[in-house]
Design a protein around this motif. Structure first.
Motif, mmCIF file in Angstrom:
data_model
loop_
_atom_site.group_PDB
_atom_site.id
_atom_site.type_symbol
_atom_site.label_atom_id
_atom_site.label_comp_id
_atom_site.label_asym_id
_atom_site.label_seq_id
_atom_site.Cartn_x
_atom_site.Cartn_y
_atom_site.Cartn_z
ATOM 1 N N MET A 119 0.883 -1.159 0.071
ATOM 2 C CA MET A 119 -0.090 -0.269 -0.090
ATOM 3 C C MET A 119 1.046 1.138 0.030
ATOM 4 N N LEU A 120 1.954 1.203 0.794
ATOM 5 C CA LEU A 120 2.996 2.387 0.788
ATOM 6 C C LEU A 120 3.427 2.764 -0.475
ATOM 7 N N VAL A 121 4.021 1.633 -1.042
ATOM 8 C CA VAL A 121 4.637 1.491 -2.384
ATOM 9 C C VAL A 121 3.730 2.300 -3.351
ATOM 10 N N HIS A 122 2.438 2.073 -3.389
ATOM 11 C CA HIS A 122 1.551 2.786 -4.307
ATOM 12 C C HIS A 122 0.869 3.907 -3.530
ATOM 13 N N GLY A 123 1.403 4.467 -2.606
ATOM 14 C CA GLY A 123 0.746 5.680 -2.189
ATOM 15 C C GLY A 123 -0.377 5.651 -1.226
ATOM 16 N N LEU A 124 -0.862 4.597 -1.043
ATOM 17 C CA LEU A 124 -2.125 4.281 -0.317
ATOM 18 C C LEU A 124 -1.987 4.594 1.132
ATOM 19 N N ARG A 125 -1.749 5.727 1.552
ATOM 20 C CA ARG A 125 -1.440 5.984 2.947
ATOM 21 C C ARG A 125 -2.584 5.639 3.976
ATOM 22 N N GLY A 126 -3.645 6.105 3.720
ATOM 23 C CA GLY A 126 -4.689 5.763 4.610
ATOM 24 C C GLY A 126 -5.060 4.608 4.731
ATOM 25 N N GLU A 127 -5.062 4.013 3.703
ATOM 26 C CA GLU A 127 -5.491 2.418 3.905
ATOM 27 C C GLU A 127 -4.039 1.608 4.631
ATOM 28 N N ALA A 128 -2.981 2.060 4.475
ATOM 29 C CA ALA A 128 -1.745 1.482 5.080
ATOM 30 C C ALA A 128 -1.743 2.055 6.466
ATOM 31 N N GLU A 129 -2.361 3.022 6.942
ATOM 32 C CA GLU A 129 -2.398 3.255 8.317
ATOM 33 C C GLU A 129 -3.413 2.679 9.082
ATOM 34 N N GLU A 130 -4.620 2.527 8.456
ATOM 35 C CA GLU A 130 -5.601 1.596 8.913
ATOM 36 C C GLU A 130 -5.339 0.141 9.278
ATOM 37 N N LEU A 131 -4.423 -0.543 8.170
ATOM 38 C CA LEU A 131 -4.006 -1.539 8.249
ATOM 39 C C LEU A 131 -3.071 -1.816 9.598
ATOM 40 N N ARG A 132 -2.068 -0.870 9.736
ATOM 41 C CA ARG A 132 -1.159 -0.671 10.703
ATOM 42 C C ARG A 132 -1.863 -0.895 12.168
ATOM 43 N N ARG A 133 -2.998 -0.007 12.221
ATOM 44 C CA ARG A 133 -3.426 0.286 13.360
ATOM 45 C C ARG A 133 -4.107 -1.142 13.928
ATOM 46 N N ALA A 134 -4.737 -1.843 12.682
ATOM 47 C CA ALA A 134 -5.575 -2.987 13.168
ATOM 48 C C ALA A 134 -4.512 -4.037 13.481
ATOM 49 N N MET A 135 -3.650 -4.310 13.021
ATOM 50 C CA MET A 135 -2.389 -4.826 13.233
ATOM 51 C C MET A 135 -1.929 -4.970 14.747
ATOM 52 N N LEU A 136 -1.663 -3.781 15.135
ATOM 53 C CA LEU A 136 -1.202 -3.386 16.203
ATOM 54 C C LEU A 136 -2.610 -3.749 17.470
ATOM 55 N N ARG A 137 -3.624 -3.352 17.124
ATOM 56 C CA ARG A 137 -4.591 -3.619 17.782
ATOM 57 C C ARG A 137 -4.710 -5.338 18.300
ATOM 58 N N LEU A 138 -4.756 -6.037 17.163
ATOM 59 C CA LEU A 138 -4.766 -7.431 17.373
ATOM 60 C C LEU A 138 -3.805 -7.981 18.436
ATOM 61 N N VAL A 139 -2.351 -7.438 17.922
ATOM 62 C CA VAL A 139 -1.223 -8.057 19.052
ATOM 63 C C VAL A 139 -1.500 -7.626 20.345
ATOM 64 N N HIS A 140 -1.910 -6.239 20.432
ATOM 65 C CA HIS A 140 -2.113 -5.551 21.681
ATOM 66 C C HIS A 140 -2.903 -6.392 22.573
ATOM 67 N N GLU A 141 -4.254 -6.643 22.156
ATOM 68 C CA GLU A 141 -5.133 -7.337 22.766
ATOM 69 C C GLU A 141 -5.025 -8.877 23.210
ATOM 70 N N HIS A 142 -4.242 -9.402 22.159
ATOM 71 C CA HIS A 142 -4.147 -10.890 22.359
ATOM 72 C C HIS A 142 -2.888 -11.627 22.566
ATOM 73 N N GLY A 143 -1.844 -10.810 22.527
ATOM 74 C CA GLY A 143 -0.242 -11.266 22.487
ATOM 75 C C GLY A 143 0.096 -11.435 21.129
ATOM 76 N N HIS A 144 1.594 -11.806 21.264
ATOM 77 C CA HIS A 144 2.629 -12.087 20.070
ATOM 78 C C HIS A 144 2.157 -13.467 19.467
ATOM 79 N N TYR A 145 1.147 -13.756 19.323
ATOM 80 C CA TYR A 145 0.750 -14.876 18.501
ATOM 81 C C TYR A 145 1.154 -15.315 17.166
ATOM 82 N N GLU A 146 1.400 -16.420 17.065
ATOM 83 C CA GLU A 146 2.166 -17.004 15.524
ATOM 84 C C GLU A 146 0.752 -16.576 14.546
ATOM 85 N N TYR A 147 -0.503 -16.868 14.774
ATOM 86 C CA TYR A 147 -1.691 -16.339 13.933
ATOM 87 C C TYR A 147 -2.850 -16.098 14.812
#
Ligand code: 9WN
Length: 439
Positions: free
Chosen positions: A385-413
């Motif tokens: 997304m960043l390579v193609h300048g899709l900054r808003g989408e990239a930021e949304e995905l970044r937050r979603a990933m961090l939320r997942l790990v913060h709430e559930h832990g550093h799991y494999e999947y």
């Protein structure tokens, strides 16, 4: 300084702790119990995170891996730790039984590869070296100079020896090579692979002793995995006439997008090393790989990228997260970029993207690469997304990933509906990529 109650600071500290716990002296293990050796593409993802907290370990880890590179350029998917017992992981070094020509270090390795993400990782560690002072920069330049010819040999092995379909793309000869082991993308091609279930009685699965059977590949998958290893091994790990001699040869869109991205990273590295002619060659190769992906792996009817069986010429019917990863390539035509983003946003995926199509009959919320959300492929998708300048989408995905790990832990999947952590609980690449997402 950030207060410790700050969720980002907590996440940062827990991620750094995971990486400390999983360090084994000269390499990182993906997780202590399930994967007690060194894995190839894990090393690359891990280096991306170590760049922030311990770049010396990032370089050491990459060096340990490339010390086991074979003379033909292949970088083994596992480098076995001689201090770990043979039966701590199956199939272990005895089963792989790699030939003497592989070299002394490679004797304790497998003979298959994983996606060549290491050039990108080396470039990322180098890019952040200045934050660690003049010592960090000089360490990084020395490491880049050592790695560069080895990274080039890795690419040449994949683009020359592994072009089984003669299409300008690399074929994988085992689902493990994709890193997306039991992805539905391989189901059709695996149908041609004989499954010798009796083999599993002779060689019991070690993974089931330490992980939940419903979260792992099935016995039928494993019987085929072991049969494929045996066939490739018994052919001396040769890549000659692959499509005739080996029952599985597939062009994966994710593997090949990483192959193309590696050429672009090598162009950057060659530039730092003053090798201008080489840099130009790498950029040309990246363009050729991108064109081959766009030509060979694109299905104009569904407007998706999918895996192609190099033996039968058929595109896999399964729509998987691997089909979203050509987004990493900057020269991808604009209409393909649009199609990937539409697919990612559709009811089939959504962000963070599950490993496979939510609407497919094969979708399985817990079984490994057949449904769960993985941080590493979402990190690659965000990069695209960043390579193609899709900054808003990239930021949304970044937050979603961090939320997942913060709430559930550093799991494999993670469970794609509830977010529940699955697989190994203190998994190195999840922790490492969190550091990158937080930095
Ligand atoms: C087989 C180590 C590796 C990852 C792969 C993941 C899994 C191994 C296994 O673990 O594969 O290589 O035993 O299941 O699928 O992507 O590199 O973390």
């Amino acid at each position: 300084p950030v207060a410790v109650s700050d969720p980002s600071a907590e996440l940062w500290q827990s991620a750094a702790r995971v990486l400390d716990t999983n360090w084994s002296g000269d390499h990182m293990v993906p997780s202590r119990r399930l994967y007690p050796h060194q894995w190839s593409w894990d090393t690359a993802f891990i280096a991306v995170g170590l760049a922030f907290v311990n770049p010396a370990r990032a370089w050491r880890d990459l060096r340990s891996l490339f010390e086991a590179q074979w003379p033909d350029g292949r970088v083994p998917h596992i480098v076995f730790d001689p201090a770990t017992a043979e039966d701590d992981y199956f199939p272990g070094p005895g089963f792989w039984n790699v030939p003497a020509y592989a070299g002394r270090r490679a004797r304790g390795s497998t003979g298959i590869v994983q996606p060549p993400l290491h050039a990108l990782a080396a470039w990322e560690v180098y890019r952040h070296a200045a934050a660690h002072g003049a010592g960090g920069v000089s360490e990084a330049r020395t490491a880049l100079a050592w790695l560069y010819p080895r990274l080039v040999a890795q690419q040449e092995y994949l683009t020359d020896r592994r072009d089984a379909g003669g299409s300008g793309l690399a074929s994988i000869v085992h689902p493990w090579e994709s890193g997306l082991d039991n992805s539905p993308a391989w189901d059709e091609a695996l149908g041609n692979v004989p499954a010798d279930l009796a083999l599993l009685e002779r060689f019991p699965r070690r993974d089931l002793a330490v992980a939940h059977a419903a979260h792992r590949p099935t016995d039928l998958d494993y019987a085929r995995y072991i049969g494929l290893v045996r066939n490739y091994r018994d052919g001396g790990y040769s890549d000659t006439d692959l499509t005739q001699r080996h029952p599985f040869a597939v062009e994966c869109p994710a593997f090949n997008s990483i192959l193309g991205t590696a050429e672009l990273a090598l162009a950057q590295i060659a530039g730092v090393l003053g090798l201008t002619g080489d840099a130009r060659r790498h950029r040309d190769r990246a363009r050729d790989i991108t064109a081959a992906i766009a030509r060979r792996l694109w299905d104009p009817v569904t407007r998706t990228f999918r895996a192609r069986d190099a033996r039968t010429g058929r595109l896999s019917p399964a729509r998987c997260v691997s089909g979203l990863l050509p987004l990493m390539l900057p020269d991808l035509p604009a209409d393909r970029v649009t199609a990937i983003m539409e697919e990612a946003r559709s009811e089939r995926f959504g962000l963070p993207a599950p490993s496979a199509d939510r609407t497919a009959a094969t979708f399985d919320t817990r079984r490994y690469w057949r449904g769960p959300v993985w941080i590493n492929v979402n990190w690659l998708l965000r990069r695209g997304m960043l390579v193609h300048g899709l900054r808003g989408e990239a930021e949304e995905l970044r937050r979603a990933m961090l939320r997942l790990v913060h709430e559930h832990g550093h799991y494999e999947y993670f469970h794609p509906e509830t977010g529940e952590g699955l697989g190994a609980p203190t998994f190195s690449w999840t922790a490492a990529l969190c550091l990158d997402l937080l930095a």
